[in-house]
Design an enzyme around this catalytic site. Structure first.
Site, PDB file in Angstrom:
ATOM      1  N   ASP A 178       0.830  -1.201   0.000  1.00 19.35           N
ATOM      2  CA  ASP A 178       0.000   0.000   0.000  1.00 19.35           C
ATOM      3  C   ASP A 178       0.874   1.264   0.000  1.00 19.35           C
ATOM      4  O   ASP A 178       0.660   2.187  -0.786  1.00 19.35           O
ATOM      5  CB  ASP A 178      -0.907  -0.028   1.238  1.00 19.35           C
ATOM      6  CG  ASP A 178      -1.757   1.210   1.379  1.00 19.35           C
ATOM      7  OD1 ASP A 178      -2.799   1.293   0.702  1.00 19.35           O
ATOM      8  OD2 ASP A 178      -1.370   2.120   2.145  1.00 19.35           O
TER       9      ASP A 178
ATOM     10  N   LYS B 109       1.353   4.295  -2.931  1.00 20.37           N
ATOM     11  CA  LYS B 109       1.198   5.722  -2.658  1.00 20.37           C
ATOM     12  C   LYS B 109       2.446   6.507  -3.052  1.00 20.37           C
ATOM     13  O   LYS B 109       2.341   7.608  -3.588  1.00 20.37           O
ATOM     14  CB  LYS B 109       0.828   5.925  -1.188  1.00 20.37           C
ATOM     15  CG  LYS B 109      -0.614   5.458  -0.913  1.00 20.37           C
ATOM     16  CD  LYS B 109      -0.923   5.370   0.562  1.00 20.37           C
ATOM     17  CE  LYS B 109      -2.382   4.995   0.802  1.00 20.37           C
ATOM     18  NZ  LYS B 109      -2.635   4.586   2.195  1.00 20.37           N
TER      19      LYS B 109
ATOM     20  N   GLY C  23     -10.066   6.214   6.934  1.00 21.29           N
ATOM     21  CA  GLY C  23     -11.350   6.390   7.595  1.00 21.29           C
ATOM     22  C   GLY C  23     -12.400   6.811   6.593  1.00 21.29           C
ATOM     23  O   GLY C  23     -12.108   7.460   5.594  1.00 21.29           O
TER      24      GLY C  23
END
Lengths: 406, 406
Positions: A196, A200, A297
């Site tokens: 991940d 990025k 989130g």
């Protein structure tokens, strides 16, 4: 009225409808019109949801509706996210995504497809959750030369490393707690093996340089073998142990990687703890800027998606500088992290003398230095300078070599 | 070719030509055309500069040249910066500024003038130097509800407070050193009396709410009377003493101020040291975001001006959401910081009992609590809760009351 669709109604997708409800009047003011979600594409049904009647299972319902101006792709994964995004853009719809995998793998083609079809392809939510780092790089810093990016971009691993530090518990123990609390997935490999974080930094590197690096040019170092002893040593020597994602460019070339590293306490990212993200950017004129906030989130990420929705539907995104990514080639001077000389910390199961012998045998080219940083007689701890990870990996009887960030 | 002018060729103005030289190719790529500085307005001549031949002394040379599309106002002060900016916009030129005074005082009228004339008025460089906080508030967060902003926005005072803390030296001593090093001006009042920080929080508040607060609604607390003992007490009690600029809004109303305050060590801005700035923004969906970087300096500030130049000349700024500021009225529920109940730290020249008597006499309405935080028998140190600054200022024999940030 502006009509949009959401494809993938999970954590982020459902956050979009929540943000839309909560901030409807401000969103309308920015866009100059109201927004309505006309379709939600998902494999599931949502009978209890107020959006239950908008669920469809066939992308052609969305691509075939000329009134839908924009599609939020929040399904994750490369396929069919890539194919669906292309289909929507060919049907002249803007696409906004939170999906770092598809941007890291196909960002060049997706941006090209957007340009060919006169629509926007926006991906603020793909890095740093709600932190507005991508639009900043793309607007405020588009006229500057970025020489370095160092980020803590994965909340799960930062939560694990912070808990290991604060509570002295080992990796496996904290990981299973994180899984129980929902901070880590049942299959945690994408997070803890730095896949991940690697995606990025591929995206951030592309924004800084225009080059979309292929998977095999970007090192991803797992945190599975990080031990509490490593974290204690970092602390004692004036560092924080973090999983960092880094891009760096100088006269010799450029390197991008994600790896556990000792971050100097003097760096602003050393104190980014728990599920927070921090992204530190160095450029020629602006100097050092750090962005910090909730990197994941439902609401923060959906808020970033909504910022892109506003930029696209207000027309701002079309007028902004649109980045172009191209696949990198040999001529671009990309160096693999394994082959760059750095300093590393490690513990050795033997004496300093034995380690030096082992280094000589395994790495005939080694011209660096070995510095003893042991704090008691029973464990050999060293910082080895001017050595590559490729060389170090040949040395057995060693703990995980951990990069020391300069 | 796009022609621009610079009015005020000081630290920031000369930084603009430096940034333009250094980043010419990236700037041209973003704008889609080359830029040339046609005029520099200043009272002085610059015979040694390569731009010496472009110096003019009359604004009408610039307003009268239809080929000049944009003017960088980097002269500072309200007048004639305001009049010159209006004249340029009436002549259909975009204006980009680093001048926080004119934006804080006349931002509503300047934005209105820009709208009437179909040009952009941009002021990224007015807060936080190179930190791209204004464009972020205005684009990425324009669709969100911002409930709180807490910033360290003045590098001079942060340098002074950091040096007092690290070296234990007193205010006057560090100030004169800062003046010698060029970090503080010969007349340092705008910085140390928090006038500069107040202007910046007026601008940030306007971006969050649309309301441009008048000068007398925003408290500015000086750091002149901060003592080394205050900084030591902060440290002992788990805080950093900082000059904070703050906007806060809840069900009761809104308050904006700049004042020395105890910032909890757990806050990301507590570790913003030296000449750095940090601005922490809380909003409904994005949660907490902090922006950190060089808040001043020729190149960072000029880089922010150049980002606005690129946004204006590429057409992006015209398509972005353009904020509208209006002067606040009684109905907006603005509360003066002096009248809000807070907690404060102070040292009292007397016993706790005497302080309680003094409080009773001076503030008959006081219903808060006094907590003894003395660390030795010789000095009475307290934290007083639920009290206003207006009330506290009636209590004599007290050190400077310092706000405790919640």
């Amino acid at each position: 009225m502006k009509y949009i669709a959401i494809i993938g109604y999970g954590v982020v997708g459902s956050g979009i409808t929540a943000v839309l409800e909560a901030n409807r009047s401000k969103i309308s003011r920015v866009i100059g019109d109201d927004i309505e979600v006309r379709y939600i594409l998902d494999l599931r049904e949502f009978p209890g949801s107020p959006y239950g009647d908008r669920v469809v299972h066939d992308i052609s319902v969305i691509t075939g509706d000329p009134e839908v101006e924009l599609v939020c792709e929040t399904m994750g994964g490369s396929h069919p996210a890539y194919e669906f995004s292309v289909a929507c853009m060919k049907a002249k719809k803007c696409v906004v995504t939170s999906n770092k995998e598809v941007v890291a793998n196909y960002g060049d083609m997706l941006l090209e497809c957007a340009a060919e079809n006169g629509v926007s392809y926006l991906f603020e939510a793909s890095v740093g959750g709600g932190i507005p780092v991508i639009r900043s790089l793309n607007t405020s810093m588009s006229q500057d030369n970025i020489s370095r990016i160092t980020g803590i971009v994965n909340g799960t691993t930062n939560y694990i490393l912070t808990a290991m530090k604060n509570e002295g518990r080992d990796f496996a123990d904290v990981l299973s707690e994180a899984q129980r609390l929902g901070y880590a997935e049942r299959d945690p490999s994408a997070d803890i093996d730095a896949i991940d974080a690697k995606r990025k930094i591929i995206i951030l590197t592309a924004l800084a340089t225009g080059l979309l690096l292929p998977d095999d040019k970007v090192y991803a170092g797992s945190i599975r073998k990080v031990e509490v002893e490593d974290i204690r040593a970092a602390d004692r020597l004036g560092y924080s142990l973090k999983l960092v994602a880094s891009f760096c460019r100088d006269g010799n070339g450029m390197v991008s990687f994600a790896a556990p590293a000792f971050v100097p306490m003097t760096s602003p990212i050393s104190s980014v703890d728990g599920v927070y993200n921090g992204i530190w950017v160095r450029s020629d004129t602006t100097g050092d800027v750090m962005y910090y906030g909730m990197g994941a989130g439902s609401l923060p990420t959906a808020g970033a998606v909504m910022a892109d929705v506003c930029a696209a539907l207000s027309g701002a995104a079309a007028a902004e500088y649109v980045p172009v990514f191209r696949k990198s080639s040999e001529a671009d001077g990309i160096i693999h992290f394994r082959d760059t000389e750095n300093s590393f910390y490690l513990r050795y199961d033997g004496t300093i003398g034995e380690l030096e012998e082992a280094l000589k045998a395994a790495c005939p080219g080694f011209r660096g230095t070995v510095r003893d940083v042991s704090c008691n007689g029973s464990v050999t701890e060293v910082i080895i300078e001017k050595i590559t990870l490729s060389e170090l990996e040949k040395v057995t009887r060693s703990s995980l070599p951990i990069l020391i960030l300069q």
